[in-house]
Design a protein around this motif. Structure first.
Motif, PDB file in Angstrom:
ATOM      1  N   TYR A 154       6.602   5.341   6.079  1.00  0.00           N
ATOM      2  CA  TYR A 154       5.240   5.503   6.579  1.00  0.00           C
ATOM      3  C   TYR A 154       4.667   6.748   5.914  1.00  0.00           C
ATOM      4  O   TYR A 154       5.208   7.845   6.066  1.00  0.00           O
ATOM      5  CB  TYR A 154       5.239   5.655   8.103  1.00  0.00           C
ATOM      6  CG  TYR A 154       3.873   5.906   8.705  1.00  0.00           C
ATOM      7  CD1 TYR A 154       2.861   4.969   8.579  1.00  0.00           C
ATOM      8  CD2 TYR A 154       3.606   7.086   9.390  1.00  0.00           C
ATOM      9  CE1 TYR A 154       1.608   5.193   9.122  1.00  0.00           C
ATOM     10  CE2 TYR A 154       2.354   7.306   9.953  1.00  0.00           C
ATOM     11  CZ  TYR A 154       1.363   6.365   9.812  1.00  0.00           C
ATOM     12  OH  TYR A 154       0.110   6.586  10.359  1.00  0.00           O
ATOM     13  N   ARG A 156      -2.053  -5.145  12.229  1.00  0.00           N
ATOM     14  CA  ARG A 156      -1.507  -4.660  10.964  1.00  0.00           C
ATOM     15  C   ARG A 156      -0.052  -5.105  10.810  1.00  0.00           C
ATOM     16  O   ARG A 156       0.356  -5.553   9.728  1.00  0.00           O
ATOM     17  CB  ARG A 156      -1.615  -3.136  10.898  1.00  0.00           C
ATOM     18  CG  ARG A 156      -1.156  -2.548   9.549  1.00  0.00           C
ATOM     19  CD  ARG A 156       0.289  -2.071   9.579  1.00  0.00           C
ATOM     20  NE  ARG A 156       0.784  -1.740   8.266  1.00  0.00           N
ATOM     21  CZ  ARG A 156       0.749  -0.508   7.734  1.00  0.00           C
ATOM     22  NH1 ARG A 156       0.220   0.488   8.403  1.00  0.00           N
ATOM     23  NH2 ARG A 156       1.265  -0.306   6.535  1.00  0.00           N
ATOM     24  N   SER A 164      -2.261   5.661   7.585  1.00  0.00           N
ATOM     25  CA  SER A 164      -2.583   4.234   7.622  1.00  0.00           C
ATOM     26  C   SER A 164      -2.571   3.742   9.068  1.00  0.00           C
ATOM     27  O   SER A 164      -1.891   4.308   9.920  1.00  0.00           O
ATOM     28  CB  SER A 164      -1.596   3.432   6.768  1.00  0.00           C
ATOM     29  OG  SER A 164      -0.283   3.539   7.271  1.00  0.00           O
ATOM     30  N   GLU A 165      -3.307   2.674   9.331  1.00  0.00           N
ATOM     31  CA  GLU A 165      -3.468   2.205  10.701  1.00  0.00           C
ATOM     32  C   GLU A 165      -2.160   1.653  11.258  1.00  0.00           C
ATOM     33  O   GLU A 165      -1.364   1.058  10.540  1.00  0.00           O
ATOM     34  CB  GLU A 165      -4.549   1.127  10.769  1.00  0.00           C
ATOM     35  CG  GLU A 165      -4.202  -0.155  10.022  1.00  0.00           C
ATOM     36  CD  GLU A 165      -5.216  -1.254  10.248  1.00  0.00           C
ATOM     37  OE1 GLU A 165      -6.173  -1.028  11.012  1.00  0.00           O
ATOM     38  OE2 GLU A 165      -5.046  -2.334   9.667  1.00  0.00           O
ATOM     39  N   ASN A 225       0.816  -1.220   0.000  1.00  0.00           N
ATOM     40  CA  ASN A 225       0.000   0.000   0.000  1.00  0.00           C
ATOM     41  C   ASN A 225       0.849   1.269   0.000  1.00  0.00           C
ATOM     42  O   ASN A 225       0.664   2.174   0.825  1.00  0.00           O
ATOM     43  CB  ASN A 225      -0.955  -0.005   1.202  1.00  0.00           C
ATOM     44  CG  ASN A 225      -1.939  -1.147   1.164  1.00  0.00           C
ATOM     45  OD1 ASN A 225      -2.392  -1.552   0.099  1.00  0.00           O
ATOM     46  ND2 ASN A 225      -2.261  -1.696   2.329  1.00  0.00           N
TER      47      ASN A 225
END
Length: 255
Positions: free
Chosen positions: A60, A70, A64-65, A7
């Motif tokens: 990062y 995760r 996003s979580e 992602n």
């Protein structure tokens, strides 16, 4: 250094050695350098040593979580990417929360569980306050936290500098959230279903943490507990030879 993109975020990892794969999971902020002293294990085993998202060299993008689940799913994707069907999972300190999450959600991918200073829940005064301090300091003064952790983990000046520099790369918000997730983690009920071989390593002087060995002894079916005498919690760096010998012998027996 190889990377895996998930992602639009990149996970940096090291893949060294051959043999039974061992996936190594670091505590909040510390990144893969905390396992520098374990690299000699690559003479007999295949070591997969990643920086979790937002920590060390891994990126990062923000938004996003950041959850234990995760992190666990990211590592499952990493193993799939490397075409590793199952591996021994090594979690150090809060890295053990991610390791246990993998055991709960993806037991077929876990050949065995190894934890250094592992715990199923944070429910004593010392650990609660240590986590709360980590949550605050990682977000507000990660430079100081990097230095404190590096000094406490080793007397080796070269490794201390590498640890400090690597930790300072970590995103302070991700670092803080990892501590928060660990603080709120509780797998006491779910981990009882885990049936694979387990090695737990504790330092005899780390009383607030090694007390959890009693829970695991009464809960897990195939568990071996090793207490390293005159040792604190920081075993991978402070007692690397003893840790490496225990891990090597344990993984060898899996064959």
């Amino acid at each position: 250094m190889p990377t895996l993109t998930i992602n639009s975020e990149q996970i940096y990892y090291e893949d060294i050695g051959t043999g039974t794969p061992i996936l190594m999971i670091h505590p909040p902020g510390m990144g893969r350098i905390v396992f520098e002293e374990q690299k000699s294990l690559s003479e007999h085993h295949r070591l997969i040593i990643p920086d979790l998202i937002g920590q060390g060299d891994s990126s990062y993008k923000g938004g996003s979580e950041i959850t234990i689940k995760r992190f666990s799913e990211d590592l499952v994707q990493l193993l799939n990417h490397l075409e590793i069907t199952n591996a021994a999972i090594f979690g150090y300190s809060s890295g053990g929360t991610v390791a246990q999450q993998m055991c709960i959600d993806h037991p077929s991918m876990v050949k065995a569980l190894i934890m250094c200073g592992g715990f199923p829940v944070v429910d004593n005064f010392f650990l609660v306050n240590e986590h709360k301090l980590g949550i605050y300091t990682a977000k507000n003064n990660k430079r100081m936290l990097s230095q404190v952790l590096a000094i406490s983990h080793t007397k080796n000046k070269s490794l201390r500098q590498k640890l400090k520099e690597h930790m300072y790369k970590s995103n302070g918000d991700v670092w803080s959230k990892y501590y928060l997730q660990s603080l709120n983690f509780n797998c006491k009920r779910q981990i009882s279903s885990f049936t694979k071989p387990t090695l737990l390593i504790y330092g005899s002087l780390a009383d607030p943490i090694n007390t959890y060995s009693k829970f695991y002894k009464s809960t897990l079916q195939q568990v071996k507990i090793e207490i390293i005498k005159r040792s604190s919690h920081r075993l991978p760096t402070r007692r690397s030879k003893q840790v490496n010998d225990l891990v090597h012998n344990f993984v060898q027996q899996l064959k």
